[in-house]
Design a protein around this motif. Structure first.
Motif, PDB file in Angstrom:
ATOM      1  N   PRO A  72       0.817  -1.214   0.000  1.00 27.73           N
ATOM      2  CA  PRO A  72       0.000   0.000   0.000  1.00 27.73           C
ATOM      3  C   PRO A  72       0.849   1.261   0.000  1.00 27.73           C
ATOM      4  O   PRO A  72       2.025   1.219   0.359  1.00 27.73           O
ATOM      5  CB  PRO A  72      -0.794  -0.100   1.309  1.00 27.73           C
ATOM      6  CG  PRO A  72      -0.489  -1.427   1.887  1.00 27.73           C
ATOM      7  CD  PRO A  72       0.675  -2.011   1.202  1.00 27.73           C
ATOM      8  N   SER A  73       0.234   2.365  -0.393  1.00 24.37           N
ATOM      9  CA  SER A  73       0.917   3.656  -0.393  1.00 24.37           C
ATOM     10  C   SER A  73       1.373   4.014   1.021  1.00 24.37           C
ATOM     11  O   SER A  73       0.638   3.811   1.985  1.00 24.37           O
ATOM     12  CB  SER A  73      -0.058   4.712  -0.917  1.00 24.37           C
ATOM     13  OG  SER A  73       0.567   5.943  -0.931  1.00 24.37           O
ATOM     14  N   GLY A  74       2.594   4.511   1.125  1.00 21.66           N
ATOM     15  CA  GLY A  74       3.120   4.914   2.434  1.00 21.66           C
ATOM     16  C   GLY A  74       3.661   3.759   3.248  1.00 21.66           C
ATOM     17  O   GLY A  74       4.016   3.915   4.420  1.00 21.66           O
ATOM     18  N   ALA A  75       3.760   2.554   2.647  1.00 19.57           N
ATOM     19  CA  ALA A  75       4.192   1.374   3.402  1.00 19.57           C
ATOM     20  C   ALA A  75       5.688   1.381   3.700  1.00 19.57           C
ATOM     21  O   ALA A  75       6.144   0.708   4.610  1.00 19.57           O
ATOM     22  CB  ALA A  75       3.831   0.114   2.625  1.00 19.57           C
ATOM     23  N   GLY A  76       6.448   2.125   2.890  1.00 18.34           N
ATOM     24  CA  GLY A  76       7.899   2.179   3.120  1.00 18.34           C
ATOM     25  C   GLY A  76       8.706   1.628   1.958  1.00 18.34           C
ATOM     26  O   GLY A  76       9.908   1.393   2.090  1.00 18.34           O
ATOM     27  N   LYS A  77       8.067   1.475   0.785  1.00 22.04           N
ATOM     28  CA  LYS A  77       8.761   0.877  -0.373  1.00 22.04           C
ATOM     29  C   LYS A  77       9.870   1.803  -0.891  1.00 22.04           C
ATOM     30  O   LYS A  77      11.011   1.378  -1.075  1.00 22.04           O
ATOM     31  CB  LYS A  77       7.751   0.587  -1.504  1.00 22.04           C
ATOM     32  CG  LYS A  77       6.586  -0.294  -1.058  1.00 22.04           C
ATOM     33  CD  LYS A  77       5.607  -0.558  -2.171  1.00 22.04           C
ATOM     34  CE  LYS A  77       4.892   0.664  -2.704  1.00 22.04           C
ATOM     35  NZ  LYS A  77       3.923   1.286  -1.769  1.00 22.04           N
ATOM     36  N   SER A  78       9.524   3.083  -1.115  1.00 18.04           N
ATOM     37  CA  SER A  78      10.540   4.024  -1.617  1.00 18.04           C
ATOM     38  C   SER A  78      11.639   4.210  -0.584  1.00 18.04           C
ATOM     39  O   SER A  78      12.809   4.384  -0.928  1.00 18.04           O
ATOM     40  CB  SER A  78       9.916   5.381  -1.914  1.00 18.04           C
ATOM     41  OG  SER A  78       8.926   5.236  -2.879  1.00 18.04           O
ATOM     42  N   THR A  79      11.252   4.164   0.690  1.00 14.61           N
ATOM     43  CA  THR A  79      12.244   4.318   1.756  1.00 14.61           C
ATOM     44  C   THR A  79      13.308   3.218   1.649  1.00 14.61           C
ATOM     45  O   THR A  79      14.500   3.471   1.794  1.00 14.61           O
ATOM     46  CB  THR A  79      11.538   4.258   3.126  1.00 14.61           C
ATOM     47  OG1 THR A  79      10.540   5.268   3.137  1.00 14.61           O
ATOM     48  CG2 THR A  79      12.503   4.456   4.266  1.00 14.61           C
ATOM     49  N   LEU A  80      12.838   2.019   1.349  1.00  9.18           N
ATOM     50  CA  LEU A  80      13.760   0.889   1.174  1.00  9.18           C
ATOM     51  C   LEU A  80      14.745   1.183   0.043  1.00  9.18           C
ATOM     52  O   LEU A  80      15.962   0.974   0.179  1.00  9.18           O
ATOM     53  CB  LEU A  80      12.917  -0.356   0.844  1.00  9.18           C
ATOM     54  CG  LEU A  80      13.588  -1.709   0.919  1.00  9.18           C
ATOM     55  CD1 LEU A  80      14.085  -1.960   2.325  1.00  9.18           C
ATOM     56  CD2 LEU A  80      12.592  -2.801   0.517  1.00  9.18           C
TER      57      LEU A  80
ATOM     58  N   PRO B  34      14.170   6.765 -10.169  1.00  6.06           N
ATOM     59  CA  PRO B  34      13.312   7.160  -9.055  1.00  6.06           C
ATOM     60  C   PRO B  34      11.880   7.467  -9.498  1.00  6.06           C
ATOM     61  O   PRO B  34      11.603   7.510 -10.699  1.00  6.06           O
ATOM     62  CB  PRO B  34      13.987   8.421  -8.520  1.00  6.06           C
ATOM     63  CG  PRO B  34      14.694   8.986  -9.702  1.00  6.06           C
ATOM     64  CD  PRO B  34      15.029   7.849 -10.621  1.00  6.06           C
ATOM     65  N   GLN B  35      11.035   7.715  -8.498  1.00  2.78           N
ATOM     66  CA  GLN B  35       9.637   8.050  -8.805  1.00  2.78           C
ATOM     67  C   GLN B  35       9.559   9.328  -9.629  1.00  2.78           C
ATOM     68  O   GLN B  35       8.866   9.406 -10.615  1.00  2.78           O
ATOM     69  CB  GLN B  35       8.891   8.268  -7.486  1.00  2.78           C
ATOM     70  CG  GLN B  35       7.972   7.129  -7.143  1.00  2.78           C
ATOM     71  CD  GLN B  35       7.272   7.343  -5.809  1.00  2.78           C
ATOM     72  OE1 GLN B  35       7.060   8.468  -5.375  1.00  2.78           O
ATOM     73  NE2 GLN B  35       6.927   6.269  -5.162  1.00  2.78           N
ATOM     74  N   GLU B  36      10.278  10.341  -9.178  1.00  5.64           N
ATOM     75  CA  GLU B  36      10.313  11.618  -9.895  1.00  5.64           C
ATOM     76  C   GLU B  36      11.610  11.645 -10.673  1.00  5.64           C
ATOM     77  O   GLU B  36      12.685  11.759 -10.092  1.00  5.64           O
ATOM     78  CB  GLU B  36      10.323  12.785  -8.892  1.00  5.64           C
ATOM     79  CG  GLU B  36       9.003  13.027  -8.198  1.00  5.64           C
ATOM     80  CD  GLU B  36       7.949  13.598  -9.130  1.00  5.64           C
ATOM     81  OE1 GLU B  36       8.322  14.362 -10.033  1.00  5.64           O
ATOM     82  OE2 GLU B  36       6.774  13.242  -8.964  1.00  5.64           O
TER      83      GLU B  36
END
Ligand SMILES: Nc1ncnc2c1ncn2[C@@H]1O[C@H](COP(=O)(O)OP(=O)(O)OP(=O)(O)O)[C@@H](O)[C@H]1O
Length: 598
Positions: free
Chosen positions: A384-392, A430-432
């Motif tokens: 889900p959004s905000g789960a910590g995927k990008s943080t990883l 990256p996302q952006e």
């Protein structure tokens, strides 16, 4: 693990404005030594002219005739005027060379230090205000040099010259002059130092509103889309007013210094002239001496008119520079351990060992995550959004340091190797996608500057962007606009993917790298990635689950934990979060809805 408290404080000369400036002036020391000698010589010629004038008047007091003493005095007078002008122009030339040279060095060093800061730092400081500070530092240094060269050293030489000349006329006069000058100078220096916090506050306010303005302009679409022009105007106007108020405080402080100085100068001129006339009336000094005293006094009055202001200006420039250092030379929180070796890639195996991380106070974004990804595996990360995927993905690049636990690549803890070598081993989309305001060719080649045109084209073909790039007005030479604004979101993503493919690093990290593409193009690119990156590790964060079918393994992240781990087929059969997300997507709903359902 490397604790984030390990700080790199940077070179000692960054600790104070004075140290920073002196350090850079030392590099150009011969220029500055020459500059000082020229300024002093030029001002000394100015003082010498007054003596020439005295000789002229004294010669005129004798028998009339255009010869002898009068002619020599005239010649001296004219030669000194020419010499003063010539030396002043040489001074200007040398000041220009030294100032612009140091300006380049200052900005380069500030950029070095700035670019070493962690991503946390850039999240906390606006890019516009940082850029403004770096640029302003060079400007302030130039202003500092100009102030010394044109407004501080010449009056000081005038005063020293006056003291020497007055000493040949009358001791009392000299003592009074020296005493008054010492008192005024000490007072002004104290006044200048006391004003520093006021000037520093102004500089902080100016940089902050400049950054805010750049941020608002950069987000003009959001402003217009939400009809927020009037709102933003009011907010910015309030910021400008705050800046104006602190500018006025700083400015009026300077005016106060000017007033004190004017009064002191009036007392000086009145006292000296009255006393010299008194000496003349007693027949102790000649008419020429009265002229030299009067003209020197006037010269001091004029040349030092702005001296008070200059001293306070100097405090203001120092304030600006110190404020910049306080922001930019902050200890670096993510830094290389002393003597850290380079990472030696051996295929791209990734391991996380009880990794815990948060962005600051508050709950952990990742909470004791342990996982192992063998070299060459293709792993999809969903959740889900905000789960910590990008943080990883951020932590794998060491954009932030973990709070506890350890991340290893090919068995080497990433906190113990040089950051550049770690990032050499990673290609990231990256996302952006951050595209530079340069040509498409330069943007793709940014990953590997030595890549041939053919290699760039091949990467572009694999990322499905060769076709649309060739259709652009200048093909690969088309400039993409600031942050790639002349391209569509999907086009930017495909250029970002081409750039990462060109790098051909052992590990490819994709953070929703194809989210702006239609499903068909997305699947084609994912397939190309899996094919091209056969021997490389690929870790891809994705929302559209169907695009991950070619991947070896899926990790489901939820609330900072890896809650499911297996192949698409395994996870669909397990009937857990992934299976629910799959079903909802199959029904055309977004994965995010699952969070609420679950
Ligand atoms: N720079 C930051 N500073 C503070 N908090 C942050 C920062 N970046 C992310 N967060 C927070 O960390 C949490 C995890 O964010 P992250 O971007 O890793 O989620 P995600 O799973 O990638 O989400 P999405 O699928 O929406 O991209 C979120 O609660 C977010 O608000």
């Amino acid at each position: 693990m490397r604790p984030e408290t390990t700080l790199e404080t940077g070179p000692a000369h960054l600790a104070s404005g004075g140290g920073f400036i002196l350090h850079h002036m030392r590099v150009w020391r011969w220029h500055f030594a020459g500059l000082f000698a020229l300024v002093v010589a030029s001002a000394a010629c100015g003082v010498g002219q007054q003596v020439g004038l005295k000789f002229l008047v004294d010669a005129m007091a004798g028998p009339p005739g255009f010869q002898g003493a009068a002619l020599s005095a005239l010649a001296l007078f004219l030669v000194l005027i020419a010499a003063e002008a010539f030396l002043a122009r040489l001074t200007g030339w040398l000041a220009c060379r030294a100032t612009v040279g140091v300006g380049v060095d200052l900005r380069t060093e500030l950029f070095d230090f700035l670019s070493a800061q962690s991503m946390r730092y850039f999240a906390e400081n606006l890019a516009g205000s940082l850029g403004q500070r770096v640029t302003a530092t060079a400007g302030n240094f130039g202003a500092l040099v100009n102030t010394f060269v044109w407004r501080i050293i010449p009056p000081v030489v005038d005063v020293v010259g006056a003291v020497i000349i007055f000493a040949s006329l009358d001791r009392g006069l000299t003592a009074a002059l020296v005493a008054l000058i010492l008192v005024v100078t000490a007072g002004l220096i104290r006044f200048g130092a006391r004003g520093r916090p006021i000037h520093r506050a102004y500089s902080g306010e100016a940089a902050s509103i400049a950054g805010d303005l750049v941020d608002t302009i950069a987000n003009m679409w959001t402003v217009k889309a939400f009809s927020a022009r009037a709102r933003e105007r009011t907010r910015l106007e309030a910021g400008f007013r705050r800046e104006a108020a602190s500018q006025a405080r700083s400015w009026l402080y300077l005016e106060k210094a000017r007033l004190i100085h004017d009064v002191a100068l009036w007392l000086l001129a009145a006292g000296i002239l009255t006393w010299t006339l008194h000496l003349w009336s007693r027949g102790d000094v000649s008419a020429g001496s009265v002229v030299v005293v009067a003209s020197l006094t006037l010269r001091i009055v004029h040349s030092s008119k702005d001296m008070a202001l200059s001293l306070v200006d100097v405090a203001q420039y120092f304030g600006f520079i110190e404020e910049t250092l306080a922001v930019i030379a902050k200890p670096v929180t993510v830094c290389d351990a002393p003597g850290a070796p380079a990472l030696v890639p051996r295929g791209g195996a990734v391991a996380l060992d009880r990794v815990t991380f948060s962005y600051g106070v508050g709950r952990s974004v990742l909470d004791g995550v342990t996982l192992t990804i063998p070299a060459g595996q293709k792993v999809g990360i969903v959740g889900p959004s905000g789960a910590g995927k990008s943080t990883l993905v951020h932590l794998l690049q060491r954009l932030y340091d973990v709070e506890s636990g350890e991340i290893r690549i090919d068995g080497q803890p990433i906190a113990g190797v040089r950051q550049d070598s770690l990032r050499d081993a990673l290609a990231v989309v990256p996302q952006e996608i951050g595209l530079l305001h340069r040509s498409v060719m330069d943007n793709i080649r940014f990953a590997r500057p030595e890549a041939s045109d053919e290699e760039v084209f091949a990467a572009a073909r694999a990322a499905s962007c060769d076709g649309f790039v060739r259709a652009l007005p200048d093909g690969y030479a088309t400039v993409v606009g600031e942050r790639g604004t002349r391209l569509s979101g999907g086009q930017r993503q495909r250029i970002g993917i081409a750039r990462a493919l060109l790098k051909a690093a052992p590990i490819l990290l994709l953070d929703e790298a194809t989210s702006a593409l239609d499903t068909e193009t997305e699947m084609a690119i994912q397939a190309a990635i899996v094919r091209l990156m056969r021997d490389h590790t690929v870790i891809a964060v994705a929302h559209r689950l169907s695009t991950l079918t070619a991947f070896d393994r899926i990790l489901v992240v939820s609330e900072g934990q890896v809650v499911e781990d297996g192949t698409v087929r395994d996870l669909r059969e397990a009937g857990g979060l992934f299976a629910q997300m799959w079903e909802l997507q199959a029904e055309g709903l977004s994965a995010d809805v699952v969070v609420d359902v679950a």
